[in-house]
Design a protein around this motif. Structure first.
Motif, PDB file in Angstrom:
ATOM      1  N   GLU A 177      -5.924   6.893   7.988  1.00 22.81           N
ATOM      2  CA  GLU A 177      -6.003   6.698   6.539  1.00 22.81           C
ATOM      3  C   GLU A 177      -5.113   5.536   6.115  1.00 22.81           C
ATOM      4  O   GLU A 177      -5.523   4.678   5.314  1.00 22.81           O
ATOM      5  CB  GLU A 177      -5.604   7.976   5.800  1.00 22.81           C
ATOM      6  CG  GLU A 177      -5.800   7.882   4.291  1.00 22.81           C
ATOM      7  CD  GLU A 177      -5.580   9.207   3.583  1.00 22.81           C
ATOM      8  OE1 GLU A 177      -5.845   9.267   2.376  1.00 22.81           O
ATOM      9  OE2 GLU A 177      -5.121  10.174   4.231  1.00 22.81           O
ATOM     10  N   LEU A 178      -3.884   5.495   6.670  1.00 19.44           N
ATOM     11  CA  LEU A 178      -2.995   4.377   6.357  1.00 19.44           C
ATOM     12  C   LEU A 178      -3.594   3.063   6.854  1.00 19.44           C
ATOM     13  O   LEU A 178      -3.535   2.033   6.168  1.00 19.44           O
ATOM     14  CB  LEU A 178      -1.619   4.614   6.995  1.00 19.44           C
ATOM     15  CG  LEU A 178      -0.593   3.486   6.834  1.00 19.44           C
ATOM     16  CD1 LEU A 178      -0.375   3.142   5.373  1.00 19.44           C
ATOM     17  CD2 LEU A 178       0.732   3.875   7.507  1.00 19.44           C
TER      18      LEU A 178
ATOM     19  N   ILE B 188       1.561  10.571   6.343  1.00 16.90           N
ATOM     20  CA  ILE B 188       0.167  10.221   6.086  1.00 16.90           C
ATOM     21  C   ILE B 188      -0.560  10.129   7.424  1.00 16.90           C
ATOM     22  O   ILE B 188       0.046   9.852   8.468  1.00 16.90           O
ATOM     23  CB  ILE B 188       0.072   8.868   5.312  1.00 16.90           C
ATOM     24  CG1 ILE B 188      -1.346   8.583   4.879  1.00 16.90           C
ATOM     25  CG2 ILE B 188       0.621   7.736   6.151  1.00 16.90           C
ATOM     26  CD1 ILE B 188      -1.863   9.484   3.797  1.00 16.90           C
TER      27      ILE B 188
ATOM     28  N   TRP C 258      -6.223   1.845   4.366  1.00 20.48           N
ATOM     29  CA  TRP C 258      -5.625   1.187   3.190  1.00 20.48           C
ATOM     30  C   TRP C 258      -5.173  -0.229   3.541  1.00 20.48           C
ATOM     31  O   TRP C 258      -5.386  -1.181   2.789  1.00 20.48           O
ATOM     32  CB  TRP C 258      -4.423   1.987   2.682  1.00 20.48           C
ATOM     33  CG  TRP C 258      -4.725   3.359   2.188  1.00 20.48           C
ATOM     34  CD1 TRP C 258      -5.932   3.864   1.806  1.00 20.48           C
ATOM     35  CD2 TRP C 258      -3.778   4.413   2.026  1.00 20.48           C
ATOM     36  NE1 TRP C 258      -5.801   5.179   1.405  1.00 20.48           N
ATOM     37  CE2 TRP C 258      -4.473   5.543   1.525  1.00 20.48           C
ATOM     38  CE3 TRP C 258      -2.410   4.536   2.257  1.00 20.48           C
ATOM     39  CZ2 TRP C 258      -3.857   6.754   1.259  1.00 20.48           C
ATOM     40  CZ3 TRP C 258      -1.774   5.740   1.976  1.00 20.48           C
ATOM     41  CH2 TRP C 258      -2.497   6.838   1.484  1.00 20.48           C
TER      42      TRP C 258
ATOM     43  N   VAL D 216       0.825  -1.214   0.000  1.00 24.08           N
ATOM     44  CA  VAL D 216       0.000   0.000   0.000  1.00 24.08           C
ATOM     45  C   VAL D 216       0.861   1.265   0.000  1.00 24.08           C
ATOM     46  O   VAL D 216       0.492   2.282  -0.600  1.00 24.08           O
ATOM     47  CB  VAL D 216      -1.001   0.016   1.179  1.00 24.08           C
ATOM     48  CG1 VAL D 216      -1.948  -1.159   1.084  1.00 24.08           C
ATOM     49  CG2 VAL D 216      -0.304   0.029   2.523  1.00 24.08           C
ATOM     50  N   LEU D 217       2.017   1.211   0.657  1.00 23.05           N
ATOM     51  CA  LEU D 217       2.901   2.380   0.634  1.00 23.05           C
ATOM     52  C   LEU D 217       3.445   2.603  -0.774  1.00 23.05           C
ATOM     53  O   LEU D 217       3.523   3.749  -1.255  1.00 23.05           O
ATOM     54  CB  LEU D 217       4.045   2.201   1.641  1.00 23.05           C
ATOM     55  CG  LEU D 217       3.660   2.303   3.129  1.00 23.05           C
ATOM     56  CD1 LEU D 217       4.854   1.948   4.027  1.00 23.05           C
ATOM     57  CD2 LEU D 217       3.156   3.701   3.484  1.00 23.05           C
ATOM     58  N   GLU D 218       3.825   1.519  -1.425  1.00 27.83           N
ATOM     59  CA  GLU D 218       4.315   1.648  -2.804  1.00 27.83           C
ATOM     60  C   GLU D 218       3.209   2.138  -3.732  1.00 27.83           C
ATOM     61  O   GLU D 218       3.433   2.980  -4.610  1.00 27.83           O
ATOM     62  CB  GLU D 218       4.850   0.300  -3.293  1.00 27.83           C
ATOM     63  CG  GLU D 218       6.180  -0.102  -2.662  1.00 27.83           C
ATOM     64  CD  GLU D 218       6.672  -1.450  -3.151  1.00 27.83           C
ATOM     65  OE1 GLU D 218       5.841  -2.211  -3.720  1.00 27.83           O
ATOM     66  OE2 GLU D 218       7.870  -1.766  -2.965  1.00 27.83           O
ATOM     67  N   GLU D 219       1.993   1.644  -3.517  1.00 32.48           N
ATOM     68  CA  GLU D 219       0.864   2.046  -4.363  1.00 32.48           C
ATOM     69  C   GLU D 219       0.612   3.547  -4.277  1.00 32.48           C
ATOM     70  O   GLU D 219       0.213   4.181  -5.259  1.00 32.48           O
ATOM     71  CB  GLU D 219      -0.389   1.275  -3.934  1.00 32.48           C
ATOM     72  CG  GLU D 219      -1.629   1.610  -4.755  1.00 32.48           C
ATOM     73  CD  GLU D 219      -2.862   0.882  -4.246  1.00 32.48           C
ATOM     74  OE1 GLU D 219      -3.968   1.256  -4.664  1.00 32.48           O
ATOM     75  OE2 GLU D 219      -2.708  -0.047  -3.420  1.00 32.48           O
ATOM     76  N   HIS D 220       0.856   4.126  -3.100  1.00 30.75           N
ATOM     77  CA  HIS D 220       0.624   5.559  -2.909  1.00 30.75           C
ATOM     78  C   HIS D 220       1.929   6.352  -2.936  1.00 30.75           C
ATOM     79  O   HIS D 220       1.985   7.474  -2.436  1.00 30.75           O
ATOM     80  CB  HIS D 220      -0.112   5.794  -1.595  1.00 30.75           C
ATOM     81  CG  HIS D 220      -1.522   5.272  -1.596  1.00 30.75           C
ATOM     82  ND1 HIS D 220      -1.826   3.961  -1.292  1.00 30.75           N
ATOM     83  CD2 HIS D 220      -2.708   5.873  -1.905  1.00 30.75           C
ATOM     84  CE1 HIS D 220      -3.133   3.779  -1.382  1.00 30.75           C
ATOM     85  NE2 HIS D 220      -3.688   4.926  -1.761  1.00 30.75           N
ATOM     86  N   ALA D 221       2.979   5.763  -3.508  1.00 29.46           N
ATOM     87  CA  ALA D 221       4.266   6.425  -3.701  1.00 29.46           C
ATOM     88  C   ALA D 221       4.839   6.959  -2.390  1.00 29.46           C
ATOM     89  O   ALA D 221       5.389   8.069  -2.334  1.00 29.46           O
ATOM     90  CB  ALA D 221       4.122   7.563  -4.716  1.00 29.46           C
ATOM     91  N   LEU D 222       4.724   6.164  -1.324  1.00 27.35           N
ATOM     92  CA  LEU D 222       5.267   6.546  -0.018  1.00 27.35           C
ATOM     93  C   LEU D 222       6.464   5.666   0.314  1.00 27.35           C
ATOM     94  O   LEU D 222       6.616   4.564  -0.204  1.00 27.35           O
ATOM     95  CB  LEU D 222       4.188   6.408   1.065  1.00 27.35           C
ATOM     96  CG  LEU D 222       2.973   7.334   0.892  1.00 27.35           C
ATOM     97  CD1 LEU D 222       1.912   7.008   1.929  1.00 27.35           C
ATOM     98  CD2 LEU D 222       3.392   8.807   1.009  1.00 27.35           C
TER      99      LEU D 222
ATOM    100  N   THR E 200       8.769   3.110   1.814  1.00 25.92           N
ATOM    101  CA  THR E 200       8.597   1.838   2.515  1.00 25.92           C
ATOM    102  C   THR E 200       9.680   1.592   3.567  1.00 25.92           C
ATOM    103  O   THR E 200       9.528   0.703   4.413  1.00 25.92           O
ATOM    104  CB  THR E 200       8.616   0.654   1.524  1.00 25.92           C
ATOM    105  OG1 THR E 200       9.869   0.642   0.837  1.00 25.92           O
ATOM    106  CG2 THR E 200       7.488   0.780   0.522  1.00 25.92           C
TER     107      THR E 200
END
Length: 550
Positions: free
Chosen positions: A63-64, A59, A67, A17-23, A25
């Protein structure tokens, strides 16, 4: 799915999920903490990973967590993942995932709980190491039980463990022991600084029976005759006592051999050459303050004789030279000063001080119905390993000594530990195992089998609680090894027995008389088999038998 596997699943989902939202890891911990909540209404497991990393990732925690909850809910092993409070996640496992724990245990058998945390590591574990001047006292008995259990836990974690007994056969205490034997053989009073007790009389008599001329010759010859024979006899008795207690060693290392072989001289010469020893006040000192000790230590005294630490230095070097990656010393309550000096000795010799660990054990008090037990008649001044075993047996002795952290002084009430009641922890755990064996025997008699059982049927609260408790075992073993705390395994076994008894009281495992076996009976029988296996594995790790009948 056990907590270890669930932790990996949660971390993988968090990475996704972090990769999906460009955050980033990299904010995630190497191991995500997943715990059983105290309130079962909060789910089977809970994690605070969203709270832990949200700020670093930039974030909002809830919200995190949202996800992450969605990502987990999409996994077949997860029945639900719900957000709680500011960003906690409560997770419930799917019934099939819980059933998989039972299958995993039955497939692994005796190896369930093993891990590879110390795979490839060679560990030297030195424990007991009591002076050969008398029987094993309660402190040494505690180390025998705890040390052997720690060795088992480390081996279950992949380590190659060398159990070692350091035989203190050099120095003043041996001279006092020999003088005590000579006095007893002559019918004289025990020397003021000597050793008393019936065992001294027994050994003195045995020396004379072995060597009728032992009292002949010069005082020095007489002293040596009783020293050499007496120490051998005392140490043979110590080894036999430990063997009967279920504790044997791979190596019996003689302190005197360090002096006779020249190892002490070699180690001290090496330190002098490296500038780690200095001369002052006609003595030689180790620069131990350079390595965190509170003061420098005298190694060679002003009279030219070696101080006790000289042998310690050579012994540290010998352990490393034998190829051990980690050297664990288990010492008594009055040995706190040894921690910095042993680490300093290793560092001065050029070894990694962190590869030397010292565990300090506290005292043991014996009670009977709340009152202190008097000293042993045989030992004269202490209570011995034989006194404890005679009173409550080997299993209860070992379990009572292992189940508490070694940094705690413990009171052992002989009346409690000799009783056959649920208040006696070892009886309670062993009875749970015996009860499970009885169930398995009955199943075989009436033709109920767990073969091919539908484990997804194990979905009620009590079944789930038992399964999740079983799933915790590998993590308990790994933690016990990492923290050097085998008591965690004993406490786990008690908790598992309690969870099983609650399950047994409410869930019909086998069909009642006249009833036909249903699929749920096969599933519960498989759960009973898995529970028996984990109880047996737990008892094995604390060095206690798992009886099939009681």
């Amino acid at each position: 799915m056990n907590p270890v596997d669930l932790s990996a699943l949660v971390r993988d989902a968090a990475v996704a999920v972090l990769e999906e939202h460009a955050l980033d890891t990299s904010v995630l911990p190497a191991t995500v903490t997943v715990e059983r909540p105290r309130n079962p209404d909060h789910g089977d497991y809970a994690t605070n990973v969203a709270l832990q990393v949200a700020k670093k990732a930039g974030i909002n925690p809830r919200e995190l967590a949202g996800w992450l909850a969605q990502a987990l809910a999409d996994n077949d092993a997860i029945a639900s993942a719900e957000i709680a409070g500011p960003g906690f996640l409560n997770i419930r496992l799917a019934a099939a995932a819980q059933g998989a724990i039972v299958s995993q245990i039955l497939a692994a058998g005796d190896s369930y709980g093993d891990n590879d945390a110390y795979a490839g590591k060679r560990i030297n574990l030195e424990f007991v190491s009591a002076n050969p001047t008398g029987p094993i006292h309660l402190g040494g008995t505690r180390w025998a039980a705890v040390g052997d259990s720690l060795g088992r836990v480390l081996e279950a974690s992949g380590a190659a463990v060398t159990r070692e007994y350091y035989f203190n056969d050099h120095g003043g205490q041996i001279d006092r022991f020999a003088r005590s034997l000579v006095a007893a053989a002559k019918g004289e009073p025990t020397p003021e600084d000597g050793y008393g007790g019936a065992y001294i009389q027994d050994i003195a008599q045995a020396v004379l029976e072995h060597n009728p001329t032992a009292l002949e010759g010069s005082p020095e010859q007489v002293q040596e005759a009783f020293r050499s024979a007496g120490v051998d006899m005392m140490f043979a008795a110590i080894k036999q006592s430990l063997h009967e207690f279920g504790v044997d060693f791979d190596v019996y290392f003689h302190e005197n051999s360090l002096f006779e072989s020249g190892a002490v001289t070699k180690a001290l010469d090496e330190l002098k050459a490296k500038g780690e020893l200095y001369e002052a006040d006609n003595a030689w000192w180790l620069k131990s303050t350079d390595y965190g000790d509170s003061k420098d230590r005298v190694v060679i005294k002003s009279d030219g004789n070696a101080a006790y630490i000289a042998g310690d230095i050579a012994y540290v070097a010998d352990k490393f030279e034998r190829g051990h990656d980690l050297n664990i010393y288990m010492l008594g309550a009055d040995h706190h000063g040894y921690v910095p000096r042993l680490k300093a000795a290793a560092a001065a010799l050029g070894y990694d001080a962190d590869a030397v660990e010292v565990l300090i054990g506290q005292m043991v008090n014996l009670l009977r119905e709340g009152k202190p037990v008097k000293m042993s008649k045989r030992a004269g001044t202490v209570i011995t390993i034989e006194d404890l075993v005679t009173a409550i047996g080997v299993d209860a002795s070992r379990y009572s000594l292992v189940r508490s952290s070694v940094d705690q002084t413990i009171d052992i009430d002989l009346s409690l530990w000799a009783s056959q009641s649920a208040d006696n922890p070892v009886f309670y755990v062993q009875y749970g195992h015996a009860r499970l064996c009885s169930i398995l025997r009955k199943a075989a008699e009436i033709g109920v089998s767990a073969e091919g059982a539908d484990l997804s049927l194990l979905n009620n609260e009590l079944e789930g609680d038992l399964i999740r408790t079983l799933g915790e075992f590998p993590g308990v073993v790994a933690q016990a090894a990492t923290l050097r705390e085998p008591h965690r395994v004993a406490r786990y076994a008690e908790n598992l027995a309690a969870v099983f008894h609650r399950f047994y009281d409410q869930c019909q495992i086998l069909p009642k008389a006249g009833e036909s076996a249903e699929p749920i009976h096969s599933a519960r029988l498989a759960l009973a088999q898995a529970t028996r296996q984990v109880l047996a594995n737990s008892l094995c790790l604390v060095g206690v038998s798992a009886p099939e009948r009681m």
